[in-house]
Enzyme design. Structure first.
Site, short mmCIF file in Angstrom:
data_model
loop_
_atom_site.label_atom_id
_atom_site.label_comp_id
_atom_site.label_asym_id
_atom_site.label_seq_id
_atom_site.Cartn_x
_atom_site.Cartn_y
_atom_site.Cartn_z
N CYS A 229 1.79 16.18 2.72
CA CYS A 229 2.85 16.77 3.56
C CYS A 229 2.20 17.70 4.59
O CYS A 229 2.22 18.92 4.44
CB CYS A 229 3.85 17.54 2.72
SG CYS A 229 4.63 16.56 1.44
N CYS A 334 5.25 17.80 -7.65
CA CYS A 334 5.28 17.27 -6.29
C CYS A 334 6.71 17.32 -5.79
O CYS A 334 7.63 16.78 -6.42
CB CYS A 334 4.76 15.83 -6.25
SG CYS A 334 4.83 15.10 -4.61
N PHE A 495 7.72 -11.30 6.51
CA PHE A 495 7.20 -10.21 5.68
C PHE A 495 8.36 -9.61 4.88
O PHE A 495 8.58 -8.40 4.86
CB PHE A 495 6.55 -9.12 6.56
CG PHE A 495 5.49 -9.63 7.50
CD1 PHE A 495 4.18 -9.78 7.10
CD2 PHE A 495 5.82 -9.97 8.81
CE1 PHE A 495 3.21 -10.24 7.97
CE2 PHE A 495 4.86 -10.43 9.69
CZ PHE A 495 3.55 -10.58 9.28
N ASP A 564 8.91 -7.50 9.76
CA ASP A 564 8.58 -6.17 9.22
C ASP A 564 7.15 -6.20 8.68
O ASP A 564 6.92 -6.11 7.47
CB ASP A 564 9.58 -5.80 8.12
CG ASP A 564 9.42 -4.37 7.63
OD1 ASP A 564 8.59 -3.63 8.20
OD2 ASP A 564 10.12 -4.00 6.67
N CYS A 591 6.09 0.13 10.56
CA CYS A 591 5.64 1.42 10.05
C CYS A 591 4.45 1.94 10.84
O CYS A 591 3.89 2.98 10.49
CB CYS A 591 5.29 1.31 8.57
SG CYS A 591 3.96 0.13 8.22
#
Length: 647
Positions: A229, A334, A495, A564, A591
């Protein structure tokens, strides 16, 4: 060959009169050169005679080899130095340690008149070479080098974040770019230059001199050290705005689409900003990461042989330290996963620490040991909505009986645990997908509900890691497809993974064809179709990076294509197929906006890379969707329509 530096050794000084005479000769040659003949490329501007001052000319003559055998020029009215000459001149004009050439005032005071005459009457060819170098020197900074030295410390201001999360900083005097991890836009910082490249350098942040705006207190105790993060200490609204800017700049620069043409849509933020992940992977390790001084790392003394690798003696279960495959940052909580998953994490860590004699952790350097990874997946009871967990303990050997004590404890203490499996991977790589799988408790899958459908999720199958935001993403994809609702269109889902996108739209399509590489994912997709009573969906296993000649014969001509791909994007052969398939619309989910932009360039501008709008498709819209708050990751949905001339 004559060099002014040699004149120094003979006790000769260039007097003012001689310098001005040389300057006039050089200027007369500059005046004969058309201004437009000087190239503009890189940092060069149009130059004229006034650009070369007396001091610059002296510097060039002082540092250059004056060769009377220079390339002859056909006439003084046709002198056209090219870019390579100016580049060479820039490289040859070496500046001193403080950015200045050597001082001529250090030379002796007497200058024989015959030497002044020799300098003043240098040939045109010789002076032209000096003129070129003077022109180059005139546009180079005279105070500091363009490239900062390695290990030098600089005060910088972060201007923006590059895609991937690195801070973009520039040297104020020169504009030279440095990439720094751990800085935020608007932050003033002290950094040390670590690695230099031709056009940029990498630097490490030493400390913050002035904090950035919109700074917040991160709730996670590991936020400073963990690489998961990176922007948890930055206001979420600023994160989303920065991600939108990154996507837009990539589409413009890499995809070569015009700015301000209406194709960019506002980024969609994530409502749930913590505990949103349904899958987290942790690693066992015996080398614990500890902070060292920024930019410094212990090194083997010069002349000392590197010692052979030794097995580590520590214990940790957590995440890999940023940039390190061998160091583990222990994690006991987490903030990205569910509270029940954190209880599993602590129980497994406690058991493993006390079981090192029977179950030693795997050493990623010496490649021995047993415990490798812990993966926790979250699903839900599709009737009640209650949390259900799958625990996957990956080991380097097939001895599932050694894990039974921790399995019993997990089942007894964490009622949300519905499945425990053991994946076995004896390869030396760091991958978490096992070659064998042992079911230790429950069923080999958990369930999840998404867009009204029920899905099975096995240990190694792909499923969007943010279930709530996947609802939003898939809704956007369905809207982008522009289906008529008459169940007349054929959808090709490339995909497809476990079939989640295509199956969620099957009720509005004539037929859905899914194409996927991973056999297990294809099997999951078939089961998911059967579980939901969907009969107009067909799933095909195959490698879209290695298309065969018969590709396309297994399905009908598509009206809409959904693609994708993973981070590398699409193979050129697949792009060629899409360019020729005749689909009226392509919806590209990515992505990795950088490879998405590259592929959009091909589909919209053609394979010849001319960028003139000659491709079969035109860009309609691009919309970022933030699936992973506080990280550098971003999804992007691009919509392409077939050009009328191509239909």
């Amino acid at each position: 060959m004559l060099r002014l530096a040699a004149l120094r050794a003979r006790g000769i000084q260039t007097a003012s009169l001689g310098v001005h005479q040389v300057s006039r000769n050089v200027r007369s040659l500059f005046e004969a050169v058309p201004t437009e003949s000087f190239p503009i490329g890189r940092q060069w501007r149009h130059l004229n005679a006034a650009a070369a001052s007396d001091a610059a000319i002296v510097d060039v003559l002082d540092e250059s080899v004056i060769d009377s055998q220079s390339t002859s020029l056909s006439s003084s009215s046709d002198l056209r130095p090219d870019t390579s000459q100016l580049d060479a001149a820039a490289q040859e004009h070496e500046l001193g340690p403080e950015g200045h050439s050597e001082n001529l005032s250090e030379m002796p005071s007497e200058t024989p008149s015959n030497t002044l005459s020799e300098i003043a009457n240098l040939s045109s060819e010789t002076l032209m070479g000096a003129a070129e170098k003077a022109a180059a020197a005139a546009v180079l900074p005279k105070t500091k080098p363009i490239h900062p030295k390695q290990n030098s410390e600089l005060e910088l201001v972060c201007e923006s974040l590059a895609y991937g999360g690195a801070a973009v900083c520039k040297v104020p005097e020169t504009g030279f770019v440095l990439m720094v991890n751990g800085a935020l836009p608007g932050e003033r910082l002290l950094a040390r230059v670590m690695r230099k490249k031709r056009s940029m350098a990498q630097a490490v942040k030493l400390r913050t001199l002035e904090p950035p705006p919109n700074l917040v207190e991160p709730p996670c105790q590991h936020a400073t050290d963990c690489g998961g993060c990176k922007t948890q200490n930055w206001a979420y609204e600023s994160q989303v705005a920065e991600k939108q800017k990154q996507v837009e700049e990539l589409i413009i620069r890499v995809g070569r689409f015009p700015r301000g043409s209406g194709w960019m849509k506002p980024a969609v933020p994530c409502e749930q900003r913590f505990n949103y992940r349904n899958k987290m992977e942790f690693s066992f390790g015996n080398r614990i990461w500890t902070a060292v001084a920024p930019g410094k790392a212990p090194r083997t003394a010069p002349g000392t042989a590197k010692p052979p690798p030794q097995r580590g003696t520590d214990f940790g279960l957590g995440l890999h330290a940023p940039g390190r495959f061998d160091k583990i940052l222990p994690i006991d909580e987490c903030w990205l996963q569910d509270a029940a998953a954190n209880r599993v994490l602590r129980i497994v860590a406690e058991w493993a620490r006390g079981s090192q004699a029977e179950c030693p952790v795997y050493d990623s350097v010496t490649h021995d040991g047993f415990l490798r990874h812990l993966t926790i997946r979250k699903g839900s009871d599709t009737d009640t909505g209650a949390v259900r967990l799958m625990v996957n303990i990956q080991t380097a050997g097939s001895q599932p009986e050694l894990l039974q004590p921790v399995v019993d404890r997990l089942v007894a203490e964490v009622p949300e645990v519905a499945s425990v499996v053991n994946n076995v991977n004896d390869s030396p790589g760091c991958g978490s997908v096992g070659k064998q799988e042992h079911l230790l408790y429950g069923k080999p899958y958990i369930k999840e509900r998404l867009r009204g459908l029920e899905f099975e999720i096995s240990a190694n199958s792909f499923f969007q890691t943010n279930t709530n935001q996947a609802e939003v993403l898939y809704g956007l994809v369905e809207d982008a497809c522009g289906l008529s609702g008459e169940k007349s269109e054929v959808i090709l889902d490339l995909f497809c993974g476990t079939g989640t996108i295509g199956l969620s739209m099957a009720h509005r399509a004539k037929h859905v064809y899914g194409y996927e590489l991973v056999p297990e994912a294809v099997a999951d997709a078939v089961r998911n179709a059967e579980r939901n009573g969907i009969q107009n969906a067909t799933f095909i296993q195959g490698d879209l990076n290695k298309l065969k000649e018969d590709f396309g014969r297994q399905f009908q001509t598509p009206d809409v294509v959904i693609t994708d791909p993973n981070r590398p994007g699409m193979h050129p052969k697949l792009l060629r197929f899409l360019s020729e398939c005749g689909a009226r619309r392509i919806v590209y989910v990515s992505c990795n906006p950088s490879t998405q932009a590259r592929d959009l360039d091909v589909l919209c501008h053609g394979e010849d890379n001319r960028g003139e709008g000659v491709g079969p498709y035109e860009l309609v819209s691009v919309q970022p969707v933030d699936m992973f708050p506080h990280t550098s990751h971003i999804e992007s949905v691009a919509v392409l329509d077939q050009r009328l001339s191509s239909s």
